[in-house]
Design an enzyme around this catalytic site. Structure first.
Site, PDB file in Angstrom:
ATOM      1  N   GLY A  16      52.658  54.721  61.085  1.00 32.40           N
ATOM      2  CA  GLY A  16      51.888  55.864  61.563  1.00 32.40           C
ATOM      3  C   GLY A  16      50.450  55.463  61.806  1.00 32.40           C
ATOM      4  N   GLU A  17      49.527  56.420  61.639  1.00 33.61           N
ATOM      5  CA  GLU A  17      48.082  56.244  61.817  1.00 33.61           C
ATOM      6  C   GLU A  17      47.705  55.582  63.141  1.00 33.61           C
ATOM      7  OE1 GLU A  17      46.741  52.326  59.172  1.00 33.61           O
ATOM      8  OE2 GLU A  17      47.428  54.091  58.065  1.00 33.61           O
ATOM      9  N   ALA A  18      48.551  55.752  64.175  1.00 34.48           N
ATOM     10  CA  ALA A  18      48.328  55.220  65.527  1.00 34.48           C
ATOM     11  C   ALA A  18      48.425  53.707  65.604  1.00 34.48           C
ATOM     12  CB  ALA A  18      46.987  55.692  66.096  1.00 34.48           C
TER      13      ALA A  18
END
Length: 337
Positions: free
Chosen positions: A303-305
């Site tokens: 996640g978290e780009a």
């Protein structure tokens, strides 16, 4: 606030601005005249043309790239659907601010500005097995935060998230809007054991039963079964469309956040590409449903780009070739007959 009601969002999605066909055609012609066999750079050619269409210029650029990471907390975390407690969301936001997370390193390498937006972390959404996760006002505030996070001048927007329990939220949205039960969509997320996976599936099935009267309304589903960070991603992606900014979507959660938009208007994600396909169960089938072919497949699930952030480097390679290569005429090379 840009949108005062859910109907305002619905109206906007009925009249979405399009990309620039002339710029795309010019970029396509340029690709055909570069010193290479036509199509030999594969998807690097396609993404260069896609960037040209949405940036409205034959030679796109990536001078101003923004990575927006939205963070939210969820009432269903209390149901034991994650391997980590909700406090980790705020702790990771602090880690982002200190420069210690994976996305900090990737953003620096990719030449991107990182913007992190925590959304009322001290006030989680409600447990959606008992009540709607949000009301309309909560949703619109988060949506507006996402809209306002997007710079007016931006060459590329990358969206990602942080939120304990949000893979359960993502799986529930997919089940609600694409069919199936928890077993089809729930993966291990942060690494839950078999008992945790069963709890996730049970939570999803319980929520679908409770909110079954809403399932024909994509925005109502986003309000009742979503989360603030997902609403913010939706707002950011629509703001990018309004400003003709191409978007890279990150993993399962970020992609599920825009699924309601795709249900509202089939063309609503034309300015988006999937940065990668994650290892989380459900992401690949979600991308297939949305007809978004991922740029990378690295078995990431952070996640978290992070996955889409890595894909920025691929786009930079595509543009380096599109802009820097000589044409057959410039190089004095004979083209194909």
């Amino acid at each position: 606030m840009q949108f005062s009601t859910l109907d305002d969002i619905r109206s906007f999605c009925r009249e979405l601005p399009d990309g620039d066909a002339a710029s795309a055609a010019a970029a396509t012609l340029r690709q055909q005249n570069l010193t290479k066999p036509p199509g030999s750079l594969g998807r690097l050619e396609e993404v260069a043309i896609w960037l040209a269409r949405w940036q409205r210029r034959e030679i796109p650029r990536l001078d101003q790239v923004t990575i927006a990471v939205f963070a939210g907390n969820h009432g269903i975390a209390e149901r034991g659907v994650s391997a980590f407690p909700s406090e980790v969301t705020a702790q990771m936001v602090a880690n982002f601010a200190a420069g210690g997370a994976a996305i900090n390193q990737i953003a620096r390498l990719a030449g991107a500005e990182l913007r992190v937006e925590p959304l009322e972390l001290a006030r989680p959404t409600r447990d959606f097995t008992m009540a709607p996760a949000m009301d309309g006002a909560d949703f619109l505030v988060a949506f507006d935060t996402g809209w306002r996070t997007v710079p007016e001048q931006c060459d590329l927007l990358v969206v990602g998230e942080m939120g304990i329990a949000n893979t359960t939220v993502a799986a529930t949205l997919c089940a609600a809007l694409m069919g199936g039960r928890g077993a089809r969509w729930a993966g291990r997320g942060t690494g839950v054991d078999d008992a945790g996976l069963l709890r996730k599936r049970t939570v999803i099935d319980t929520a679908l039963k409770l909110h079954r009267s809403l399932l024909d309304d994509p925005l109502a589903v986003a309000v009742a079964l979503g989360g603030r960070e997902l609403a913010a991603i939706m707002g950011a992606v629509l703001a990018a469309r309004a400003r003709s900014i191409p978007v890279l979507l990150d993993g399962f959660v970020a992609t599920s956040a825009v699924l309601p938009l795709a249900r509202l208007a089939p063309d609503s994600l034309a300015h988006c590409r999937a940065g990668h396909v994650s290892a989380e169960l459900g992401h690949r089938q979600l991308l297939r449903e949305l007809q978004l072919a991922p740029l990378l497949d690295l078995e990431m699930r952070l996640g978290e780009a992070s996955g889409a952030g890595v894909a920025i480097l691929l786009l930079r390679a595509a543009l380096a070739c599109h802009d820097g290569m000589a044409t057959f005429a410039e190089a004095g090379v004979s083209g194909a007959g």
